[in-house]
Design an enzyme around this catalytic site. Structure first.
Site, mmCIF file in Angstrom:
data_model
loop_
_atom_site.group_PDB
_atom_site.id
_atom_site.type_symbol
_atom_site.label_atom_id
_atom_site.label_comp_id
_atom_site.label_asym_id
_atom_site.label_seq_id
_atom_site.Cartn_x
_atom_site.Cartn_y
_atom_site.Cartn_z
ATOM 1 N N CYS A 1 -16.289 64.076 3.372
ATOM 2 C CA CYS A 1 -16.625 62.760 2.834
ATOM 3 C C CYS A 1 -15.524 61.701 2.950
ATOM 4 O O CYS A 1 -15.691 60.689 3.609
ATOM 5 C CB CYS A 1 -17.027 62.929 1.378
ATOM 6 S SG CYS A 1 -17.531 61.401 0.600
ATOM 7 N N HIS B 1 -14.460 56.584 -3.062
ATOM 8 C CA HIS B 1 -13.861 57.882 -2.729
ATOM 9 C C HIS B 1 -12.692 57.784 -1.746
ATOM 10 O O HIS B 1 -12.537 58.616 -0.854
ATOM 11 C CB HIS B 1 -14.929 58.838 -2.174
ATOM 12 C CG HIS B 1 -14.529 60.292 -2.305
ATOM 13 N ND1 HIS B 1 -15.140 61.302 -1.603
ATOM 14 C CD2 HIS B 1 -13.555 60.885 -3.052
ATOM 15 C CE1 HIS B 1 -14.593 62.465 -1.915
ATOM 16 N NE2 HIS B 1 -13.621 62.230 -2.797
#
Length: 209
Positions: free
Chosen positions: A69, A128
């Site tokens: 990710c 993130h």
């Protein structure tokens, strides 16, 4: 007359080239290329994504910068392979709490470049790329508007991860209620509708779904 047409054509080309298009970049989390019906999948119908592919440009040989990710997002926003700046691993769990974890400040993001070019820049959804220190947060990485979560995952209804609320508007914690996917979609539409007509915008929509 012919010379006048040529001059007018050149002026028209110059004016068109000076225009800055609005940009909406939608990033889907954990979406495999083979999961779309426009790619041949028969398991899950994806008519709306198929419509985007049919009415736009579909790239069939593009690859993310990493199979995980955070590095893939770093690659997308910087245009560089994350291994070139030591960001090839996914910061998960306690690693996220380390002070130095985040997209290195030396790396220029797409938002920073577009902001310098006169764009209003917005990120709605998942970041993130560092949250423990303020210097890693979206508003310090080229975005003028942020609404979403800093971390990698949480509960879609409570917006909490290990008991901590991770939902924000700008630098402030938001207590907006609702299902996360719906909130991201609504905020994205609001951002587009309220953007000044005389200034181009870049909107990065990072769904957690």
């Amino acid at each position: 007359m012919k010379r006048l047409i040529i001059v007018l054509s050149l002026l028209a080309v110059g004016c068109f080239a000076a225009e800055k298009p609005n940009i909406v970049l939608i990033y889907a989390d954990d979406l495999g290329y083979g999961e779309l019906s426009c790619q041949g999948s028969t398991d899950i119908p994806t008519p709306h994504i198929d419509a985007i592919a049919a009415n736009g440009v579909r790239f069939t040989d593009g690859y993310v910068a990493g199979p995980n990710c955070s590095p893939s997002r770093a690659g997308l926003l910087t245009g560089r392979i994350p291994t070139r700046f030591g960001y090839e691993f996914n910061p998960i769990g306690a690693v996220n709490e380390r002070p130095g974890i985040g997209l290195p400040a030396a790396e220029v993001t797409m938002a920073e470049a577009l902001q310098k070019a006169g764009y209003t820049t917005g990120l709605i959804g998942k970041w993130h790329l560092g949250h423990y220190q303020r210097r890693f947060l979206p508003l310090n990485r080229g975005f003028t508007h942020f609404y979403g979560l800093y971390n990698g995952e949480f509960d879609y209804f409570t917006k909490r991860r290990e008991g901590e609320l991770d939902w924000h508007r700008g630098f402030e914690t938001s207590r907006d209620e609702g299902y996360v996917t719906d909130l991201i979609g609504r905020e994205s539409v609001r951002f587009i509708d309220e953007s000044p007509a005389d200034k181009p915008f870049f909107l990065y929509v990072a769904f957690t779904a």
